[in-house]
Design a protein around this motif. Sequence first.
Motif, PDB file in Angstrom:
ATOM      1  N   ILE A  30       0.848  -1.186   0.000  1.00  0.00           N
ATOM      2  CA  ILE A  30       0.000   0.000   0.000  1.00  0.00           C
ATOM      3  C   ILE A  30       0.889   1.242   0.000  1.00  0.00           C
ATOM      4  O   ILE A  30       1.598   1.512   0.964  1.00  0.00           O
ATOM      5  CB  ILE A  30      -0.939   0.002   1.216  1.00  0.00           C
ATOM      6  CG1 ILE A  30      -1.810  -1.254   1.184  1.00  0.00           C
ATOM      7  CG2 ILE A  30      -1.786   1.258   1.236  1.00  0.00           C
ATOM      8  CD1 ILE A  30      -2.600  -1.488   2.429  1.00  0.00           C
ATOM      9  N   VAL A  31       0.868   1.972  -1.126  1.00  0.00           N
ATOM     10  CA  VAL A  31       1.659   3.183  -1.297  1.00  0.00           C
ATOM     11  C   VAL A  31       0.708   4.285  -1.736  1.00  0.00           C
ATOM     12  O   VAL A  31       0.268   4.309  -2.879  1.00  0.00           O
ATOM     13  CB  VAL A  31       2.765   2.991  -2.349  1.00  0.00           C
ATOM     14  CG1 VAL A  31       3.603   4.243  -2.478  1.00  0.00           C
ATOM     15  CG2 VAL A  31       3.620   1.799  -2.007  1.00  0.00           C
ATOM     16  N   PRO A  32       0.362   5.232  -0.844  1.00  0.00           N
ATOM     17  CA  PRO A  32      -0.604   6.260  -1.210  1.00  0.00           C
ATOM     18  C   PRO A  32      -0.095   7.166  -2.326  1.00  0.00           C
ATOM     19  O   PRO A  32       1.056   7.582  -2.314  1.00  0.00           O
ATOM     20  CB  PRO A  32      -0.815   7.055   0.067  1.00  0.00           C
ATOM     21  CG  PRO A  32       0.065   6.480   1.086  1.00  0.00           C
ATOM     22  CD  PRO A  32       0.808   5.342   0.529  1.00  0.00           C
ATOM     23  N   ASP A  33      -0.949   7.429  -3.299  1.00  0.00           N
ATOM     24  CA  ASP A  33      -0.635   8.343  -4.390  1.00  0.00           C
ATOM     25  C   ASP A  33      -1.259   9.690  -4.045  1.00  0.00           C
ATOM     26  O   ASP A  33      -2.466   9.791  -3.853  1.00  0.00           O
ATOM     27  CB  ASP A  33      -1.206   7.810  -5.696  1.00  0.00           C
ATOM     28  CG  ASP A  33      -0.725   8.578  -6.900  1.00  0.00           C
ATOM     29  OD1 ASP A  33      -0.091   9.641  -6.710  1.00  0.00           O
ATOM     30  OD2 ASP A  33      -0.963   8.135  -8.029  1.00  0.00           O
ATOM     31  N   SER A  38      -7.394  10.010  -0.905  1.00  0.00           N
ATOM     32  CA  SER A  38      -7.511   8.737  -0.210  1.00  0.00           C
ATOM     33  C   SER A  38      -7.992   8.985   1.210  1.00  0.00           C
ATOM     34  O   SER A  38      -7.723  10.032   1.790  1.00  0.00           O
ATOM     35  CB  SER A  38      -6.168   8.013  -0.191  1.00  0.00           C
ATOM     36  OG  SER A  38      -5.210   8.796   0.464  1.00  0.00           O
ATOM     37  N   LYS A  42      -3.429   6.189   8.253  1.00  0.00           N
ATOM     38  CA  LYS A  42      -2.001   6.348   8.007  1.00  0.00           C
ATOM     39  C   LYS A  42      -1.208   5.147   8.488  1.00  0.00           C
ATOM     40  O   LYS A  42      -0.124   4.878   7.986  1.00  0.00           O
ATOM     41  CB  LYS A  42      -1.495   7.615   8.688  1.00  0.00           C
ATOM     42  CG  LYS A  42      -1.973   8.864   8.014  1.00  0.00           C
ATOM     43  CD  LYS A  42      -1.395  10.094   8.667  1.00  0.00           C
ATOM     44  CE  LYS A  42      -1.897  11.330   7.956  1.00  0.00           C
ATOM     45  NZ  LYS A  42      -1.403  12.562   8.565  1.00  0.00           N
ATOM     46  N   LYS A  45      -0.174   2.754   5.727  1.00  0.00           N
ATOM     47  CA  LYS A  45       0.774   3.171   4.703  1.00  0.00           C
ATOM     48  C   LYS A  45       2.070   2.367   4.781  1.00  0.00           C
ATOM     49  O   LYS A  45       2.670   2.237   5.832  1.00  0.00           O
ATOM     50  CB  LYS A  45       1.084   4.656   4.875  1.00  0.00           C
ATOM     51  CG  LYS A  45       2.011   5.211   3.839  1.00  0.00           C
ATOM     52  CD  LYS A  45       2.089   6.703   3.820  1.00  0.00           C
ATOM     53  CE  LYS A  45       2.502   7.339   5.093  1.00  0.00           C
ATOM     54  NZ  LYS A  45       2.804   8.751   4.961  1.00  0.00           N
ATOM     55  N   GLY A  46       2.471   1.782   3.662  1.00  0.00           N
ATOM     56  CA  GLY A  46       3.708   1.015   3.585  1.00  0.00           C
ATOM     57  C   GLY A  46       3.566  -0.446   3.930  1.00  0.00           C
ATOM     58  O   GLY A  46       4.516  -1.212   3.769  1.00  0.00           O
ATOM     59  N   HIS A  78      -3.434   3.065  -5.402  1.00  0.00           N
ATOM     60  CA  HIS A  78      -2.598   3.110  -4.204  1.00  0.00           C
ATOM     61  C   HIS A  78      -1.905   1.770  -3.935  1.00  0.00           C
ATOM     62  O   HIS A  78      -1.286   1.617  -2.892  1.00  0.00           O
ATOM     63  CB  HIS A  78      -3.435   3.466  -2.978  1.00  0.00           C
ATOM     64  CG  HIS A  78      -4.170   4.759  -3.114  1.00  0.00           C
ATOM     65  ND1 HIS A  78      -3.540   5.977  -3.148  1.00  0.00           N
ATOM     66  CD2 HIS A  78      -5.482   5.017  -3.235  1.00  0.00           C
ATOM     67  CE1 HIS A  78      -4.436   6.943  -3.286  1.00  0.00           C
ATOM     68  NE2 HIS A  78      -5.635   6.377  -3.336  1.00  0.00           N
TER      69      HIS A  78
END
Length: 82
Positions: A30-33, A38, A42, A45-46, A78
């Motif tokens: 999971i890599v937020p764009d 989104s 948090k 994330k990652g 994402h």
Amino acid sequence: MVKGRRIREKGKIKLSSYFKNLSKGERVCIVPDAGVRSAFPKRVKGKSGVIIGDRGEYSIIEVMDGNKAKQFIIHPVHLRKI
């Protein structure tokens, strides 16, 4: 660690990344764009997880949060394949 996108990735989102096909059972990270809004936590994330299904154009991802498996509904833009 560099914040933001690299210079070659700046600008509009590629349509291929927006409409990518991810199949059930694939491992993803999971890599937020930042170019797409989104609303997932948090702490996710990652992290990496497994796709367990689809809900419309979104994917249902199962991620381990401590000792518990939790499910998140995330847009494929994402997600990156591992």
